[in-house]
Design a protein around this motif. Structure first.
Motif, PDB file in Angstrom:
ATOM      1  N   THR A 117      27.711 -37.271  34.331  1.00  0.00           N
ATOM      2  CA  THR A 117      26.957 -38.191  34.126  1.00  0.00           C
ATOM      3  C   THR A 117      26.720 -38.896  33.096  1.00  0.00           C
ATOM      4  O   THR A 117      25.980 -38.571  31.977  1.00  0.00           O
ATOM      5  CB  THR A 117      25.186 -37.606  34.850  1.00  0.00           C
ATOM      6  OG1 THR A 117      25.811 -37.495  36.230  1.00  0.00           O
ATOM      7  CG2 THR A 117      24.831 -38.828  34.761  1.00  0.00           C
ATOM      8  N   TYR A 118      26.759 -40.219  32.592  1.00  0.00           N
ATOM      9  CA  TYR A 118      26.237 -40.763  31.683  1.00  0.00           C
ATOM     10  C   TYR A 118      25.587 -42.695  32.194  1.00  0.00           C
ATOM     11  O   TYR A 118      26.346 -43.077  32.800  1.00  0.00           O
ATOM     12  CB  TYR A 118      27.763 -41.414  30.932  1.00  0.00           C
ATOM     13  CG  TYR A 118      28.280 -41.887  29.491  1.00  0.00           C
ATOM     14  CD1 TYR A 118      27.963 -41.006  28.671  1.00  0.00           C
ATOM     15  CD2 TYR A 118      27.662 -43.570  29.451  1.00  0.00           C
ATOM     16  CE1 TYR A 118      28.102 -41.698  27.719  1.00  0.00           C
ATOM     17  CE2 TYR A 118      27.597 -43.897  28.258  1.00  0.00           C
ATOM     18  CZ  TYR A 118      27.941 -42.869  27.319  1.00  0.00           C
ATOM     19  OH  TYR A 118      27.762 -43.634  25.443  1.00  0.00           O
ATOM     20  N   GLY A 119      24.056 -42.419  31.215  1.00  0.00           N
ATOM     21  CA  GLY A 119      23.171 -43.415  31.681  1.00  0.00           C
ATOM     22  C   GLY A 119      23.149 -42.984  33.893  1.00  0.00           C
ATOM     23  O   GLY A 119      23.207 -41.996  34.197  1.00  0.00           O
ATOM     24  N   ASP A 120      23.485 -44.240  34.026  1.00  0.00           N
ATOM     25  CA  ASP A 120      23.545 -44.287  35.920  1.00  0.00           C
ATOM     26  C   ASP A 120      24.450 -43.909  36.752  1.00  0.00           C
ATOM     27  O   ASP A 120      24.346 -44.537  37.894  1.00  0.00           O
ATOM     28  CB  ASP A 120      22.603 -45.979  36.270  1.00  0.00           C
ATOM     29  CG  ASP A 120      23.403 -47.128  35.564  1.00  0.00           C
ATOM     30  OD1 ASP A 120      24.449 -46.975  35.014  1.00  0.00           O
ATOM     31  OD2 ASP A 120      22.978 -48.149  35.907  1.00  0.00           O
ATOM     32  N   LYS A 121      25.726 -44.495  35.845  1.00  0.00           N
ATOM     33  CA  LYS A 121      27.060 -44.187  36.122  1.00  0.00           C
ATOM     34  C   LYS A 121      27.691 -42.468  36.151  1.00  0.00           C
ATOM     35  O   LYS A 121      27.279 -41.508  35.666  1.00  0.00           O
ATOM     36  CB  LYS A 121      28.306 -44.562  35.814  1.00  0.00           C
ATOM     37  CG  LYS A 121      28.286 -46.383  35.850  1.00  0.00           C
ATOM     38  CD  LYS A 121      28.645 -46.812  35.220  1.00  0.00           C
ATOM     39  CE  LYS A 121      28.707 -48.624  36.040  1.00  0.00           C
ATOM     40  NZ  LYS A 121      28.249 -49.385  34.879  1.00  0.00           N
ATOM     41  N   THR A 122      28.526 -42.015  37.196  1.00  0.00           N
ATOM     42  CA  THR A 122      29.847 -40.380  36.879  1.00  0.00           C
ATOM     43  C   THR A 122      31.077 -40.924  37.203  1.00  0.00           C
ATOM     44  O   THR A 122      30.934 -42.239  37.821  1.00  0.00           O
ATOM     45  CB  THR A 122      29.127 -40.057  38.510  1.00  0.00           C
ATOM     46  OG1 THR A 122      29.356 -40.300  39.449  1.00  0.00           O
ATOM     47  CG2 THR A 122      27.151 -39.570  38.541  1.00  0.00           C
ATOM     48  N   TYR A 123      31.135 -40.243  36.425  1.00  0.00           N
ATOM     49  CA  TYR A 123      32.809 -40.114  36.578  1.00  0.00           C
ATOM     50  C   TYR A 123      33.843 -38.996  36.742  1.00  0.00           C
ATOM     51  O   TYR A 123      32.527 -37.740  36.061  1.00  0.00           O
ATOM     52  CB  TYR A 123      32.940 -40.555  34.261  1.00  0.00           C
ATOM     53  CG  TYR A 123      32.457 -42.095  34.844  1.00  0.00           C
ATOM     54  CD1 TYR A 123      33.115 -43.080  34.648  1.00  0.00           C
ATOM     55  CD2 TYR A 123      31.339 -41.665  33.530  1.00  0.00           C
ATOM     56  CE1 TYR A 123      32.724 -44.075  34.527  1.00  0.00           C
ATOM     57  CE2 TYR A 123      30.423 -42.721  33.305  1.00  0.00           C
ATOM     58  CZ  TYR A 123      31.032 -44.180  33.517  1.00  0.00           C
ATOM     59  OH  TYR A 123      30.782 -45.526  33.127  1.00  0.00           O
TER      60      TYR A 123
END
Length: 89
Positions: free
Chosen positions: A52-58
């Motif tokens: 989770t990085y900011g409001d996104k997931t990878y």
């Protein structure tokens, strides 16, 4: 140092930076974090992690690195047993 998500091994600790190995067990995750001062760079040595990085997931794969500037919301969740290398201020 044992943690609810696995284990943390410090290999460097100076006035300017710290180095850690994070062993994160499959199905476990670190808390959602945002640091006021600390800046981090992490490298996924092995395993598979949802980042989770900011409001996104990878999906994070071995051999990839991520830089986390001060004030960035982030979390690591291990899909498989994973080894992360962290260097932080």
């Amino acid at each position: 140092m044992e943690k609810p998500w696995g284990r943390e091994i410090w290999y460097a600790h100076t006035v300017d930076y710290a180095g850690k190995v994070l062993l994160v067990s499959a199905g476990k995750r670190l808390s959602l974090q945002k640091h006021e001062i600390k800046e981090e760079t992490l490298y996924l040595l092995s395993g598979k992690v949802i980042l989770t990085y900011g409001d996104k997931t990878y999906e994070w794969e071995p051999g990839e690195a991520v830089h986390i500037p001060t004030g960035t919301i982030h979390r690591f969740e291990a899909v498989e047993d994973s080894v992360l290398l962290e260097v932080s201020t």
